[in-house]
Scaffold this motif. Structure first.
Motif, PDB file in Angstrom:
ATOM      1  N   ALA A  43      48.712   6.134  -2.122  1.00  0.00           N
ATOM      2  CA  ALA A  43      48.841   5.578  -3.476  1.00  0.00           C
ATOM      3  C   ALA A  43      50.288   5.265  -3.854  1.00  0.00           C
ATOM      4  O   ALA A  43      50.531   4.417  -4.707  1.00  0.00           O
ATOM      5  CB  ALA A  43      48.228   6.537  -4.486  1.00  0.00           C
ATOM      6  N   THR A  44      51.250   5.922  -3.214  1.00  0.00           N
ATOM      7  CA  THR A  44      52.653   5.682  -3.567  1.00  0.00           C
ATOM      8  C   THR A  44      53.457   4.994  -2.470  1.00  0.00           C
ATOM      9  O   THR A  44      54.568   4.543  -2.721  1.00  0.00           O
ATOM     10  CB  THR A  44      53.353   7.008  -3.926  1.00  0.00           C
ATOM     11  N   PHE A  62      51.651  -9.075   6.704  1.00  0.00           N
ATOM     12  CA  PHE A  62      51.124  -8.806   5.372  1.00  0.00           C
ATOM     13  C   PHE A  62      51.699  -7.503   4.847  1.00  0.00           C
ATOM     14  O   PHE A  62      52.271  -6.712   5.582  1.00  0.00           O
ATOM     15  CB  PHE A  62      49.590  -8.714   5.405  1.00  0.00           C
ATOM     16  N   ARG A  63      51.506  -7.280   3.572  1.00  0.00           N
ATOM     17  CA  ARG A  63      51.853  -6.024   2.918  1.00  0.00           C
ATOM     18  C   ARG A  63      50.564  -5.218   2.816  1.00  0.00           C
ATOM     19  O   ARG A  63      49.531  -5.742   2.417  1.00  0.00           O
ATOM     20  CB  ARG A  63      52.436  -6.313   1.533  1.00  0.00           C
ATOM     21  N   VAL A  64      50.582  -3.945   3.207  1.00  0.00           N
ATOM     22  CA  VAL A  64      49.419  -3.059   3.142  1.00  0.00           C
ATOM     23  C   VAL A  64      49.641  -2.052   2.027  1.00  0.00           C
ATOM     24  O   VAL A  64      50.700  -1.426   1.949  1.00  0.00           O
ATOM     25  CB  VAL A  64      49.224  -2.278   4.466  1.00  0.00           C
ATOM     26  N   PHE A  65      48.633  -1.897   1.160  1.00  0.00           N
ATOM     27  CA  PHE A  65      48.716  -0.876   0.122  1.00  0.00           C
ATOM     28  C   PHE A  65      47.334  -0.309  -0.146  1.00  0.00           C
ATOM     29  O   PHE A  65      46.315  -0.889   0.227  1.00  0.00           O
ATOM     30  CB  PHE A  65      49.373  -1.415  -1.164  1.00  0.00           C
ATOM     31  N   LYS A  66      47.324   0.862  -0.751  1.00  0.00           N
ATOM     32  CA  LYS A  66      46.076   1.553  -1.055  1.00  0.00           C
ATOM     33  C   LYS A  66      45.926   1.674  -2.561  1.00  0.00           C
ATOM     34  O   LYS A  66      46.887   1.978  -3.265  1.00  0.00           O
ATOM     35  CB  LYS A  66      46.075   2.939  -0.420  1.00  0.00           C
ATOM     36  N   HIS A  67      44.727   1.398  -3.033  1.00  0.00           N
ATOM     37  CA  HIS A  67      44.410   1.558  -4.448  1.00  0.00           C
ATOM     38  C   HIS A  67      43.001   2.102  -4.552  1.00  0.00           C
ATOM     39  O   HIS A  67      42.082   1.539  -3.956  1.00  0.00           O
ATOM     40  CB  HIS A  67      44.523   0.225  -5.183  1.00  0.00           C
ATOM     41  N   GLU A  69      39.923   3.865  -3.579  1.00  0.00           N
ATOM     42  CA  GLU A  69      39.395   4.210  -2.252  1.00  0.00           C
ATOM     43  C   GLU A  69      39.482   3.054  -1.268  1.00  0.00           C
ATOM     44  O   GLU A  69      38.899   3.114  -0.188  1.00  0.00           O
ATOM     45  CB  GLU A  69      37.938   4.675  -2.371  1.00  0.00           C
ATOM     46  N   ALA A  70      40.200   2.004  -1.619  1.00  0.00           N
ATOM     47  CA  ALA A  70      40.276   0.822  -0.764  1.00  0.00           C
ATOM     48  C   ALA A  70      41.690   0.604  -0.248  1.00  0.00           C
ATOM     49  O   ALA A  70      42.666   1.042  -0.851  1.00  0.00           O
ATOM     50  CB  ALA A  70      39.819  -0.405  -1.536  1.00  0.00           C
ATOM     51  N   ILE A  71      41.779  -0.096   0.864  1.00  0.00           N
ATOM     52  CA  ILE A  71      43.052  -0.527   1.422  1.00  0.00           C
ATOM     53  C   ILE A  71      43.085  -2.045   1.272  1.00  0.00           C
ATOM     54  O   ILE A  71      42.088  -2.724   1.518  1.00  0.00           O
ATOM     55  CB  ILE A  71      43.186  -0.111   2.892  1.00  0.00           C
TER      56      ILE A  71
END
Length: 99
Positions: A43-44, A62-67, A69-71
């Motif tokens: 998350a951070t 690409f940029r990968v992030f988590k929000h 329960e999804a990536i």
């Protein structure tokens, strides 16, 4: 002398799009596909990563992030369809949903 600067920025991001990855096996699946350690994304923490061919040539970055329960993969909108199609080839029986 203190000057106040307006820090608001307006930027056109309409050329970007998102791929959402969910499912119980999503981290394991993505770890086997991308060049960076996906387990470090939370998350951070986000990261810049890439998807490469079997010969090691970069297909897309690409940029990968988590929000929640999804990536999410943040990438150029014109790369989304080809990237989804290519990733879908490797899902097989994994509990992963790409959208």
């Amino acid at each position: 002398m203190n000057k106040q600067f307006n820090t608001d920025i307006i930027a056109d991001l309409s050329y970007l799009g998102l791929i959402k990855i969910t499912g119980a096996d999503s981290l394991k699946f993505l770890q086997g596909q991308f060049i960076n350690d996906i387990n470090q994304v939370n998350a951070t923490n986000h990261q810049l990563s890439a998807f490469c061919s079997h010969k090691g040539r970069m297909i897309v970055s690409f940029r990968v992030f988590k929000h929640a329960e999804a990536i999410y993969l943040l990438l150029a909108k014109d790369s989304i369809v080809a990237t989804l199609k290519r990733l879908q080839m490797y899902v097989l029986r994994s509990a992963v949903k790409l959208e």
